[in-house]
Every structure is written in C-alpha cells, then in structure tokens.
Design a protein around this motif. Structure first.
Motif, mmCIF file in Angstrom:
data_model
loop_
_atom_site.group_PDB
_atom_site.id
_atom_site.type_symbol
_atom_site.label_atom_id
_atom_site.label_comp_id
_atom_site.label_asym_id
_atom_site.label_seq_id
_atom_site.Cartn_x
_atom_site.Cartn_y
_atom_site.Cartn_z
ATOM 1 N N ILE A 113 36.733 32.204 55.018
ATOM 2 C CA ILE A 113 38.318 32.599 53.984
ATOM 3 C C ILE A 113 39.618 31.648 53.783
ATOM 4 N N ALA A 114 39.244 30.468 55.205
ATOM 5 C CA ALA A 114 40.811 29.847 55.458
ATOM 6 C C ALA A 114 40.589 28.782 54.565
ATOM 7 N N LEU A 115 39.360 27.826 54.878
ATOM 8 C CA LEU A 115 38.996 26.930 54.134
ATOM 9 C C LEU A 115 38.755 27.175 51.995
ATOM 10 N N ALA A 116 38.839 28.242 52.183
ATOM 11 C CA ALA A 116 38.597 28.860 50.051
ATOM 12 C C ALA A 116 39.543 29.112 50.349
ATOM 13 N N ALA A 117 40.708 29.810 50.905
ATOM 14 C CA ALA A 117 41.673 29.936 50.655
ATOM 15 C C ALA A 117 42.974 28.411 50.564
ATOM 16 N N TRP A 118 42.318 27.474 50.889
ATOM 17 C CA TRP A 118 42.900 26.251 50.679
ATOM 18 C C TRP A 118 42.405 25.501 49.987
ATOM 19 N N ARG A 119 41.007 25.305 49.537
ATOM 20 C CA ARG A 119 40.543 25.199 48.060
ATOM 21 C C ARG A 119 41.502 24.933 47.298
ATOM 22 N N LEU A 120 40.893 26.885 47.210
ATOM 23 C CA LEU A 120 41.872 27.678 45.777
ATOM 24 C C LEU A 120 43.294 26.804 45.717
ATOM 25 N N GLY A 121 44.313 26.144 46.838
ATOM 26 C CA GLY A 121 45.875 26.453 46.310
ATOM 27 C C GLY A 121 46.140 24.757 46.158
ATOM 28 N N LYS A 122 44.748 24.170 46.143
ATOM 29 C CA LYS A 122 44.873 22.483 46.415
ATOM 30 C C LYS A 122 44.675 22.447 44.840
ATOM 31 N N ALA A 123 43.646 23.135 43.775
ATOM 32 C CA ALA A 123 42.934 22.686 42.702
ATOM 33 C C ALA A 123 43.228 24.531 41.780
ATOM 34 N N PRO A 124 44.328 24.799 41.271
ATOM 35 C CA PRO A 124 44.892 25.563 41.043
ATOM 36 C C PRO A 124 43.617 26.334 39.517
#
Lengths: 191, 191
Positions: free
Chosen positions: A180-191
């Motif tokens: 979940i943390a990794l997905a949240a980070w990736r989603l934040g990087k490429a909005p």
C-alpha cells in the motif's frame, strides 16, 4: 489510470439473487472461480480490474471472501436489499443441500467410494482456484506498483503462505502495508 | 424412531444441546467471525478445539466429514460451518454457527465497501486496493498449492489439475465437468 466501465448491470435485486444463486450452485469446491467467470465474462457486470479490486477488499476483511464480495457488490447496486439478495442467493439453496448431505453422512457413515469422490473433487477444486489466479493476473498490468514489484509481491505471498505457512494476518501486515505504501508513493509521483 | 423424536433430532440435533450449549456455540463462532481473515476456513483449528477437544460434541472424524461436505457441495465453502452446526445441534445449531460466522463479518464488509466506494478516487483507497491486488493473486496460488500438497505424489491428481486448467483457460465449458471427472476418478480409487 484507465477507468474501464462494466458492459452491463443487474436490473433488480431479484436479478442479483438469481445470478448469485446460479453461480453458487455451479461452485462445487469453491465459488470464486465461477463468480469470476459469471460476473466478469458471462454477465459483464464487472471488469476484470473491478473484480480484482472487490476481491482484494473482500480478502483482507474477515469473513468468507466470496460472501464479502457478494455483500459489497450487492450493496453498491441496490443498498442493503442488494447485499441481502446476493448473500441469500448464494446461501439458501446450497445450505439445504449441505444439510441433506450432513444428515446422510451422520446416518450412513463412511463408504470408501464416497470418500474417494470427495478427494477427487478436492483436487479439481484446487485446479479451479489456480485457474482463477491465472485469469486475474493480467489485471496487474495496469497496477500503479509496476509489473516487476507486483510480480515480486505475488511471489512473496506464495512463499509466505504456501511454503513458510505464516498465518494470514501476519502476511497481510508484512506484505500489505509495504504494498500500500509503495502504491501510494507511485500514485503521488505520477498524478 | 417415532415422529416426535425425529422432529426433536432435526431441531436440536441427534444428542440434543441445551440453551447453555447453544449460547456457547454461538458466541464462539461469533468471536471467530471477526478474526477469519481469508475466510472461515482459516479458523478451523479453533472451531475444532471447541467442538471436538473442549466440548466433545463431535468426534475428529465427524468434524473432518463436515469440512469435506462443505468443500464438495455446491455453494460457498463457509457452509461447512452449517454442517458442523447441524451435527452438533440440529437446525438450532445451524442457526448458531451460521449467524455467528456471518453476521459480524457481513456488517463490517458492507461498511468497508461503502467507505471504499465513497473515497474510490482518493489516493488512499486507490493505493489500498492497488497495493493489495498482488496479495490477492498470490493467496489464490498459495491456496491451490496448499490443497494439492497431500496429493503431490499422485500422477492422476496432476492430470486432473492440468485438465481443469485447460478447461477453464482454453474452453468456455462449465467447471462442473471438471468436478464430475474428479468425483469419478476419486470414486474409482485413482486419486
């Protein structure tokens, strides 16, 4: 993120009841493989990605996965009446069959051929579960985790559950939180 | 067996449980409902502890038969708790184990489903479902592996699994054919 839309929807709680009754009655040795086939491929009520999302939520919640899936999907369609319709559809008729089989088993004890048949059906049930996993796997392509990380999480889950036999809550903590943390980070990087 | 006895046995089980036992059965299954992440099957060892070891309501073989019936009959596998309930306390026992297993997790699932839908576009919920999707697929693969492990040395079991995968992935045929083939192979003593 590609937001795919399902190609159909249930017309009424009664339609939900009938669909879930049908898939439950076809689900010998587990309903999940049939649910995927019916809801995604035959009826088109859910896309493969939507089904995978619903199933992910249903699996981390306590309770039977396929019942949770039916409850959440039914509730999204028609509120509590939909949840009740999906759940009752899945349970009523199979419950009667299970009770009849239990009464017979209590009365007639064990016949070798019956025990063998149960074992044989268990093998096929395992194959059906594997087939469901293979069918759902392409849904990971669109996952914000990225293909490599997603494949790594799949492999780690198999290792922890099937080989190391860790209890499920521990696996959810050990892999779910970083996922979940990794997905949240990736989603934040490429909005 | 005279008619009043038959009804008595149907309603309260062959031995007949009292209100105090009924309440213990219900409370135990209710408590397990909320820790059954991955489905009721993950709490089988705890159920066995109460029903067989602690209370002596069922023998170990009777308990295993209940699990096999739940797997083999059509419908969600959670129905094995109905088989346990019926064996312990007739229809009253079914009400105790089914309501106990399903109600708490059902309320939680519907609630979680609503929260997930309301915030479906939020980064948190998208990260939650995306981060857990690989676990979902890994869990399915692991379940298949765990179910097959006792049969790893049986060539016919591998044939059945291969045939099941072919049927599910390459044809549109009903999975019931695979189940029927498994039952037949098992009844003939091949697996």
């Amino acid at each position: 993120m590609p937001e795919e839309v399902a190609r159909a929807a249930p017309a009424s709680p009664a339609a939900l009841f009938r669909a879930f009754n049908r898939l439950a009655m076809m689900g010998f040795g587990g309903v999940l493989p049939v649910a995927q086939r019916e809801l995604v491929e035959r009826l088109g009520w859910l896309t493969r990605e939507q089904f995978l999302e619903l199933l992910s939520l249903s699996q981390v919640l306590p309770g039977p996965n396929v019942i949770n899936l039916g409850l959440i999907y039914g509730d999204r369609c028609f509120g509590w009446r939909g949840a009740l319709a999906a759940c009752a559809g899945m349970l009523l008729l199979p419950l009667l069959l299970v009770l009849a089989a239990t009464a017979a088993a209590l009365r007639f004890g064990d016949v070798p051929a019956v025990g063998g048949a149960l074992r044989g059906m268990g093998v096929v049930a395992a194959g059906l579960v594997l087939a469901t996993a293979i069918r759902l796997a392409p849904g990971l392509r669109a996952n914000p985790l990225g293909r490599v990380a997603a494949a790594g999480f799949v492999a780690a889950t198999v290792l922890m559950v099937a080989v190391l036999r860790w209890p499920l809550p521990l696996v959810v903590l050990a892999l779910g939180l970083p996922g979940i943390a990794l997905a949240a980070w990736r989603l934040g990087k490429a909005p | 067996m005279s008619h009043p006895d038959l009804w008595q046995s149907l309603l309260w089980g062959p031995v007949g449980i009292g209100a105090a036992e009924w309440w213990r059965l219900f409370l135990h299954f209710t408590a397990l409902s909320l820790v059954a992440i991955g489905g009721a099957i993950t709490t089988v060892s705890e159920m066995q502890r109460l029903v067989v070891a602690q209370e002596g309501w069922l023998t170990p073989v009777q308990f295993n038969d209940c699990i096999a019936i739940g797997q083999a009959m059509p419908g969600p596998n959670v129905l094995f708790v109905a088989a346990i309930g019926y064996s312990v306390g007739g229809l009253a026992g079914v009400a105790a184990t089914m309501a106990g297993s399903l109600l708490p997790s059902a309320v939680l699932a519907v609630g979680a489903g609503r929260v997930g839908e309301r915030y479906a576009q939020s980064r948190g919920v998208r990260a939650f479902t995306a981060g857990l999707a690989p676990l979902t697929i890994g869990l399915l693969l692991a379940t298949g592996a765990v179910l097959l492990r006792p049969l790893a040395a049986e060539p016919v079991a591998w044939l059945l699994v291969a045939g099941t995968l072919w049927l599910m992935l390459r044809t549109k045929r009903n999975p019931m054919w695979a189940i029927a083939a498994g039952a037949l192979a098992g009844a003939l003593g091949w697996v």
